[in-house]
Write an enzyme that holds these catalytic residues in place. Structure first.
Site, PDB file in Angstrom:
ATOM      1  N   GLY A   2       4.983  12.519  -3.609  1.00 37.02           N
ATOM      2  CA  GLY A   2       4.881  11.081  -3.372  1.00 37.02           C
ATOM      3  C   GLY A   2       6.259  10.502  -3.177  1.00 37.02           C
ATOM      4  N   SER A   3       6.282   9.248  -2.806  1.00 41.02           N
ATOM      5  CA  SER A   3       7.589   8.609  -2.628  1.00 41.02           C
ATOM      6  C   SER A   3       7.471   7.174  -3.141  1.00 41.02           C
ATOM      7  CB  SER A   3       8.007   8.658  -1.171  1.00 41.02           C
ATOM      8  OG  SER A   3       7.056   7.970  -0.380  1.00 41.02           O
ATOM      9  N   ASN A  48       8.750   3.292  -4.113  1.00 43.83           N
ATOM     10  CA  ASN A  48       9.801   2.818  -4.993  1.00 43.83           C
ATOM     11  C   ASN A  48       9.903   3.650  -6.261  1.00 43.83           C
ATOM     12  OD1 ASN A  48      11.708   0.897  -4.942  1.00 43.83           O
ATOM     13  ND2 ASN A  48      10.338  -0.825  -5.346  1.00 43.83           N
ATOM     14  N   LYS A  61      -4.036  -2.969 -18.826  1.00 46.56           N
ATOM     15  CA  LYS A  61      -3.062  -4.061 -19.001  1.00 46.56           C
ATOM     16  C   LYS A  61      -3.122  -5.064 -17.849  1.00 46.56           C
ATOM     17  CE  LYS A  61       0.295  -2.378 -16.052  1.00 46.56           C
ATOM     18  NZ  LYS A  61       1.335  -1.465 -15.680  1.00 46.56           N
ATOM     19  N   ARG A 102       2.805  -9.111 -10.387  1.00 48.65           N
ATOM     20  CA  ARG A 102       2.059  -9.896  -9.397  1.00 48.65           C
ATOM     21  C   ARG A 102       0.667 -10.294  -9.864  1.00 48.65           C
ATOM     22  NH1 ARG A 102       2.314  -4.694  -5.626  1.00 48.65           N
ATOM     23  NH2 ARG A 102       0.578  -3.546  -6.497  1.00 48.65           N
ATOM     24  N   LYS A 120      -3.515  -5.703  -2.461  1.00 47.56           N
ATOM     25  CA  LYS A 120      -4.588  -6.213  -3.306  1.00 47.56           C
ATOM     26  C   LYS A 120      -4.153  -6.148  -4.763  1.00 47.56           C
ATOM     27  CE  LYS A 120      -8.237  -7.104  -1.766  1.00 47.56           C
ATOM     28  NZ  LYS A 120      -8.674  -8.439  -1.246  1.00 47.56           N
TER      29      LYS A 120
END
Lengths: 369, 369
Positions: B39-40, B42, B223, B287, B316
């Site tokens: 995976g990559s 951030n 959470k 967010r 989303k």
């Protein structure tokens, strides 16, 4: 604005609108619990309002809530008792300033902590033997030989059982009925705890009980040390990640410290309002956090004493003195290494370390294995 | 910017400055663990940097960290692999884009959750039987029959053990080496857990291990539901008291929900970074909180879909869909009344209740007795 230790006697009573006539006919008035609130202040007034809304509503309590206050002159020049008599809280229930406590069986202590001992001395011999006390007082002292719990002080001085009520409850927000919570810490008697829960519980003030007086009371004091740490993180602009990490490490040390001092302290207490919620509130707002932020922004070049004088109009920060007291206990017992956050907070406050040390834990934190 | 499921093959290797020559002579290279990051994104890049700083330093790991990435075209028009090759992360260690995993015994999954299954299908038969996986993937789905854990998915698809790493770790803050923490959740093997801790631990990224894969992984998902609730409180301007109370009630429901689904889940997990700290970070920033705040400020009159489109550029919100999935589980099992906060979040998100319902718990919350 220093309060004079002077109880105000105003033997006035007034008839109130009662909404519990039905219940009155079912209950013998002599068996109803009678509540006296000892203290005033912001929190005392708000707590009295909560209590009165329940004593009027519930048949198991005598309608009247009595208040035993320090008389003080407010910045406006008015006397505290005059203000209380004038405010709308007054309309809610009958205030009764008095020195006779012999008919009260529920005593609610909500004074500044430094007055508790003096008040107790005045009350000795004047209270019912079967009275139950509850302390809402935050700010017990931690002496070298261990913490000096306010609940223990009240119990020992008056020879009665004492529970505590702590939690994430900022008086001003509760006054306007914003939703919040609190924890009653009780020792043995579940029925007593239930009575305290009933007395305080409202739809906007959720009270739960935990059988852990020491754990609940220690939370209320130790969180202020963590709030100092959180303030440093804010002042260093480290971001929410770091702040959350510091708060968690703080909570962990609160738990470990409490359990070392009192093996009866329960982990679950720290999930209650008195634990994690009060910690969050205190680390988001609160004056400990605020002054510590200013301290870090100034790179530790302006002392806490100086910042306190400037920002708090003469009030002292609980967290700084508690950190110092906790440090004494840790040194005395050889526990400093077990509590890197607590000890670092004190070392920063006393100028031994720079504020940035609050996040330099690489060599101090125990590895998981 | 939807990533294409396309592994990039670049068989380039480059010699790197080594600082572990001493250790190299002491260790047989064939026994050192070899790590591949799958995976990559951030978090993937930041995690790779953490990992590489340790593989270079510690003799028990092969220096080289391989990266198995989705190729994607960035908003700038550049290809992801070109950017990675250009950035300073590149300087730290050897990136190696490849499809051959047969010599890696430590597989780090850090992809968007919706791609995990597809990737696993491509990896079947191509990995070592004794490989260990760890999932850094947040956002497992909760289906009616229960949560579909990413760690379980990886384990089942590949026939290997899978641990998890979760915590209060915002990639951008870790990238600039701000102090934070994480929790490794492991199943049985303490040595495996220790190896993962070693791989990620740095002086600014404190990793601890908890023997509780499900508890740690569920924290990372649940959470987000609490963050929605915290956002409502912010939008309603209820203050820190209320926010702390809602966060605590949320933590309590996270714990209760996890324990009902997996009796092996431990209370102590919720004191770890993955629990209380990640919750705090997510409820302060994030967010989910932000869009929920906007929803409440608009009195629920603008839908989440609309606000998401406006505020998140097509992304989303995890919290809204997780709340809906959790609601399904609760309805299906008859647990709705046990989880007033979780169920109210969903009912608000779906327009059944106004945002203010988030603090109307008087009749829903269980009394302490």
């Amino acid at each position: 604005m220093a309060p004079a230790l002077e109880a105000q006697v105003q033997q006035e009573e007034q008839s109130l609108p009662h909404n519990n006539n039905f219940y009155n006919t079912l209950n013998d008035a002599t068996h109803r619990s009678k509540v006296t609130v000892i203290g005033s202040g912001n929190w005392g007034s708000v707590a009295s309002k909560l209590i009165a809304s329940n004593t009027l509503r519930l048949p198991s309590f005598h309608d009247e809530v009595r208040m035993w206050v320090y008389e003080e002159t407010l910045p406006s020049g008015e006397k505290l008792t005059d203000v209380i008599n004038r405010t709308n809280v007054r309309e809610l229930y009958s205030f009764h300033f008095f020195v006779e406590l012999r008919d009260s069986n529920m005593l609610v202590f909500v004074t500044p902590h430094q007055f508790v001992e003096g008040i107790c001395k005045r009350l000795v011999g004047k209270i019912r033997e079967d009275a139950e006390a509850i302390s809402l007082v935050k700010g017990m002292e931690v002496k070298m030989e261990g913490p000096c719990m306010i609940s223990t002080l009240i119990s020992q001085q008056l020879g009665i059982n004492c529970s505590v009520l702590m939690g994430a409850n900022i008086a001003n927000e509760i006054a306007v009925e914003k939703f919040s919570e609190a924890t009653v810490g009780y020792r043995n008697n579940r029925e007593v705890a239930e009575r305290w829960v009933q007395l305080f519980y409202t739809p906007y003030f959720i009270v739960t009980a935990a059988q852990d007086v020491e754990g609940v009371e220690l939370c209320g004091t130790l969180k202020n040390v963590v709030a100092i740490a959180a303030g440093f993180v804010d002042g260093l602009e480290m971001g929410n990640n770091t702040k959350a990490a510091i708060m968690r490490l703080g909570l962990r040390e609160m738990k470990a410290f409490s359990k070392l001092l009192f093996p009866s302290v329960k982990d679950s207490t720290f999930f209650e309002s008195c634990g994690v919620a009060d910690l969050i509130t205190t680390c988001l707002g609160g004056r400990n956090r605020k002054v510590a932020e200013a301290y870090a922004r100034n790179g530790g070049k302006r002392s806490f004493d100086e910042l306190e004088a400037e920002m708090l109009q003469g009030q002292k920060l609980q967290g700084v003195s508690t950190a110092s007291e906790v440090y004494e206990v840790l040194s005395h017992r050889g526990w400093l290494e077990l509590f890197p956050l607590f000890s670092t907070v004190h070392e920063i406050c006393s100028g031994l370390l720079p504020p940035s040390a609050i996040v330099e834990y690489s060599e101090k934190l125990p590895r998981s294995f």
